[in-house]
Design a protein around this motif. Sequence first.
Motif, short mmCIF file in Angstrom:
data_model
loop_
_atom_site.label_atom_id
_atom_site.label_comp_id
_atom_site.label_asym_id
_atom_site.label_seq_id
_atom_site.Cartn_x
_atom_site.Cartn_y
_atom_site.Cartn_z
N PHE A 160 18.72 68.59 4.24
CA PHE A 160 18.56 67.19 4.62
C PHE A 160 19.49 66.80 5.75
N GLU A 161 20.50 67.64 5.97
CA GLU A 161 21.52 67.26 6.94
C GLU A 161 21.25 67.91 8.29
N ILE A 162 21.03 69.22 8.26
CA ILE A 162 20.77 69.86 9.54
C ILE A 162 19.28 70.23 9.63
N SER A 198 28.04 86.95 13.69
CA SER A 198 26.86 87.09 12.82
C SER A 198 26.72 85.93 11.85
N LEU A 199 27.72 85.01 11.86
CA LEU A 199 27.76 83.84 10.95
C LEU A 199 27.71 84.27 9.48
N THR A 200 28.23 85.45 9.20
CA THR A 200 28.18 85.93 7.82
C THR A 200 29.56 85.87 7.16
N PHE A 201 29.52 85.84 5.85
CA PHE A 201 30.73 85.80 5.05
C PHE A 201 30.94 87.08 4.25
N SER A 202 30.00 88.00 4.37
CA SER A 202 30.10 89.21 3.55
C SER A 202 31.41 89.92 3.89
N GLU A 252 35.38 86.66 4.39
CA GLU A 252 35.84 86.77 5.77
C GLU A 252 34.70 86.33 6.68
N PHE A 253 34.96 85.33 7.48
CA PHE A 253 33.89 84.79 8.32
C PHE A 253 33.76 85.60 9.60
N ASN A 254 32.54 85.98 9.91
CA ASN A 254 32.29 86.69 11.15
C ASN A 254 31.53 85.75 12.07
N PRO A 292 42.99 80.14 10.58
CA PRO A 292 41.57 79.77 10.65
C PRO A 292 40.67 80.94 10.26
N GLY A 293 39.53 80.58 9.70
CA GLY A 293 38.53 81.61 9.40
C GLY A 293 38.62 82.14 7.99
N LYS A 294 39.72 81.92 7.30
CA LYS A 294 39.87 82.49 5.96
C LYS A 294 39.33 81.54 4.91
N ARG A 295 38.46 82.04 4.06
CA ARG A 295 37.92 81.22 2.97
C ARG A 295 37.93 82.04 1.69
N TYR A 296 37.87 81.33 0.57
CA TYR A 296 37.76 81.99 -0.73
C TYR A 296 36.62 81.37 -1.50
N PRO A 354 35.21 71.65 0.87
CA PRO A 354 35.62 70.58 1.78
C PRO A 354 34.64 70.40 2.93
N THR A 355 34.65 69.24 3.51
CA THR A 355 33.77 68.94 4.64
C THR A 355 34.00 69.94 5.77
N GLY A 356 32.92 70.46 6.28
CA GLY A 356 33.00 71.36 7.44
C GLY A 356 33.59 72.72 7.13
N SER A 357 33.71 73.06 5.85
CA SER A 357 34.35 74.34 5.52
C SER A 357 33.40 75.52 5.65
N GLY A 358 32.10 75.24 5.80
CA GLY A 358 31.14 76.34 5.95
C GLY A 358 30.21 76.46 4.75
N LYS A 359 30.02 75.35 4.02
CA LYS A 359 29.16 75.39 2.83
C LYS A 359 27.75 75.82 3.19
N THR A 360 27.19 75.13 4.20
CA THR A 360 25.81 75.44 4.58
C THR A 360 25.70 76.89 5.05
N THR A 361 26.68 77.31 5.83
CA THR A 361 26.64 78.67 6.37
C THR A 361 26.70 79.70 5.24
N PHE A 362 27.57 79.44 4.27
CA PHE A 362 27.68 80.40 3.16
C PHE A 362 26.42 80.39 2.30
N ILE A 401 27.00 69.73 -3.46
CA ILE A 401 27.53 68.37 -3.68
C ILE A 401 28.86 68.27 -2.95
N HIS A 402 29.04 67.17 -2.25
CA HIS A 402 30.33 66.98 -1.56
C HIS A 402 31.43 66.75 -2.58
N PRO A 403 32.65 67.10 -2.23
CA PRO A 403 33.77 66.80 -3.14
C PRO A 403 34.22 65.35 -2.98
N1 LIG Z 1 35.12 80.39 7.79
C1 LIG Z 1 34.81 79.77 8.90
N2 LIG Z 1 35.66 79.80 9.94
C2 LIG Z 1 35.38 79.18 11.09
N3 LIG Z 1 34.22 78.52 11.30
C3 LIG Z 1 33.35 78.46 10.32
C4 LIG Z 1 33.58 79.07 9.06
N4 LIG Z 1 32.52 78.84 8.27
C5 LIG Z 1 31.65 78.13 8.99
N5 LIG Z 1 32.12 77.90 10.22
C6 LIG Z 1 31.48 77.13 11.28
O1 LIG Z 1 31.80 75.77 11.02
C7 LIG Z 1 30.68 74.92 11.34
C8 LIG Z 1 30.33 74.05 10.12
O2 LIG Z 1 29.85 74.87 9.08
P1 LIG Z 1 28.87 74.32 7.95
O3 LIG Z 1 27.85 73.39 8.53
O4 LIG Z 1 28.37 75.51 7.21
O5 LIG Z 1 29.91 73.49 7.06
P2 LIG Z 1 29.60 72.50 5.84
O6 LIG Z 1 30.72 72.66 4.88
O7 LIG Z 1 28.25 72.72 5.32
O8 LIG Z 1 29.69 71.10 6.56
P3 LIG Z 1 29.42 69.64 5.94
O9 LIG Z 1 30.61 69.30 5.09
O10 LIG Z 1 29.30 68.78 7.14
O11 LIG Z 1 28.17 69.73 5.12
C9 LIG Z 1 29.57 75.85 11.78
O12 LIG Z 1 29.54 75.86 13.19
C10 LIG Z 1 29.97 77.22 11.27
O13 LIG Z 1 29.50 78.27 12.10
#
Ligand SMILES: Nc1ncnc2c1ncn2[C@@H]1O[C@H](COP(=O)(O)OP(=O)(O)OP(=O)(O)O)[C@@H](O)[C@H]1O
Length: 682
Positions: free
Chosen positions: A444-446, A625-629, A620-622, A598-602, A416-424, A557-559
């Motif tokens: 291309f986005e950030i 450290s911006l890590t998911f490990s 588990e999002f930290n 908030p913060g929980k992802r699978y 989903p949008t903003g779920s942390g795809k790029t970060t993961f 790819i976006h959903p």
């Molecule tokens: N599990 C999480 N819990 C809380 N915040 C998170 C989590 N994962 C990422 N973030 C934060 O959310 C913000 C958006 O993350 P990111 O850019 O990775 O999302 P994205 O899915 O790639 O977004 P987009 O859909 O816009 O491409 C960042 O500031 C990131 O640090």
Amino acid sequence: MWVLLRSGYPLRILLPLRGEWMSRRGLPRSLVPGPPRRRYRKEALPALDVPVLPVTTTEIRQYLRAHGIPFQDGHSCLRAPSPFVGASQLKDQTSATTSFNLFIDKTTGRFLCMTSLAEGSWEDFQASVEGRGDGAREGVLLSEAPEAEDSEEVRRIWDRAIPLWELPEPEEAHLARVMFGLTKVTDDTLRHFSVRYLRPARSLVFPWFSPGSLRLRGLKLLGAEGQGDGVHYVETTIPRPGAYHNLFGLPLITRRDVEVVLTSRELDSLALNQSTGLPTLALPRGTACLPPALLPYLEQFRRIVLWLGDDLRSWEAAKLFARKLNPKRCSLVRPGDHQPRPLEALNRGLNFSRILRTALPAWHKSIVSFRQLREEVLGELSNVEQVAGIRWGRFPDLNRLLKGHRKGELTVFTGPTGSGKTTFISEYALDLCTQGVNTLWGSFEISNVRLARVMLTQFAVGRLEDQLDKYDEWADRFEDLPLYFMTFHGQQSIRTVIDTMQHAVYVYDICHVVIDNLQFMMGHEQLSTDRIAAQDYIVGAFRKFATDNSCHVTLVIHPRKEDDDKELQTASIFGSAKASQEADNVLILQDRKLVTGPGKRYLQVSKNRFDGDIGVFPLEFNKSSLTFSIPPKSKARLKKIKDDNELVAKKPSSGKKGAVPQNSQTSQAPISSQADPSKPSR
Ligand SMILES: Nc1ncnc2c1ncn2[C@@H]1O[C@H](COP(=O)(O)OP(=O)(O)OP(=O)(O)O)[C@@H](O)[C@H]1O
């Protein structure tokens, strides 16, 4: 700085991070063996808005003909008379060495003049021929000496190092030989290759001499540490690996040599030369890469045998390097029990001539019979672990499901949008990159600066804002990663992106490309049918690229737009079913914050073509450290999906029940049933 940008590829396209962001060390240094190279420099061009198209060999040939420049067709370069040789140099040299001493790379158009050591891009060459710019015809040569601190260090180490046979204690000498497996390598061989030993560091020292002048240009130190029953080798180079381009053994090659054996380690070259007397060269960074800047030095050979090592990675590298060198002149020694790496072959008393005689031609016809493939199939069957690819260090659950990261595959990643795809995906790619997977990012986005900041934080596993005094230390280590960024931002045509990827594979031996995200190549089609057709075309192009180049592509790819409270599934990927059909792996970042806070992802693996295992595991999002490990104490567990209606919980080591709630969506996904792999991941 602009020289680096322009000469590698059209400006704006490929930019190693060190050039863009943290140029603490200033200009990059020489890229080839030999004396400090000079970059052909003229007035800096302004940034181009439209990327220049890559050049083809046909265009280079046409250009040379149109300008009356004679040329010879070589293996990977065209050779022409150099416009960069001054009258004095001409006088000093025989005609054989000065004529046709300009090497133009057939794939990139980059040139190197072997006499003056001038080098530059194809555009630089054209500007020079056409007399454009500031006296371009004369050529302003920018001498690039190694950094003073490096030269001093090189000299200091070299002066302190001594030949092995001069070690005062025979016991110490014997121990050193045993540690490096050199018991059968003679003093004469070590002397021939000028190998020394640095006692305080208990390291062998391999020199990098400029051919011709025999000036010391750099060093490689090889340390050996006992590890259980085995020995672990540690390499250190001066200058740092990105600038260390020593083809070890080059000063010993004569003009008359027409055959060479390439190895991936200096020690192997010693063993090979001692046993066969054949000319041999060791690649500066082993199987990691073959920089095109080295190709002119290999042009003289009519036959090249690649004997790189004893594992599948070496075999894959040999096949890729042969493409660059021109497969028609290359033969490959296939790793096997009776064909270990050369040093081991020497120690086991194997017959080198037989091994070299049975080297396989790299040139493949379009149609092959099983007979030609049977050895390759056997190789795969007997190296199951290696075939499964490189395992993630930070995501053991991903290893359990996907088994590893393999070349030539396409991974589609959604969430989903903003779920942390790029970060993961940043951490997932970084993990591989730290293990030597040469990686190219298309963000291309950030911006690359923001992406690199995220990555560096993940690399350091902590907030750097609070420890700026450590910044340089981390940045130095980060800079040595084989990591490159495309400088595209916003909408791009798929053609340009693929061309850039192709170029990166050639120049930097890229084996993993991350594209974040595909929507930026879709143009501005308004109609949904056009958009779907455009996406299908793009997915097809990436699929073909991955297969043709033996390069893994991870595509974000976006959903589609779906209800917020519904979980995603394979069919939620935007567009037609083409993306999931073409993909080898489909990963979905499930965002279940509504349920779990908030913060929980699978992470869900919903397709795995390699062995079919699919499933879901928590991340588990930290935030610092911006890590998911997953933290070690996490009770949450990997769930394997056994069949359409059932999630199979894999027993955690603690034996306690996991915390993963039943996933209603995963049970609906089209999934296949697979046995639980018994092997634990590392
Ligand atoms: N599990 C999480 N819990 C809380 N915040 C998170 C989590 N994962 C990422 N973030 C934060 O959310 C913000 C958006 O993350 P990111 O850019 O990775 O999302 P994205 O899915 O790639 O977004 P987009 O859909 O816009 O491409 C960042 O500031 C990131 O640090």
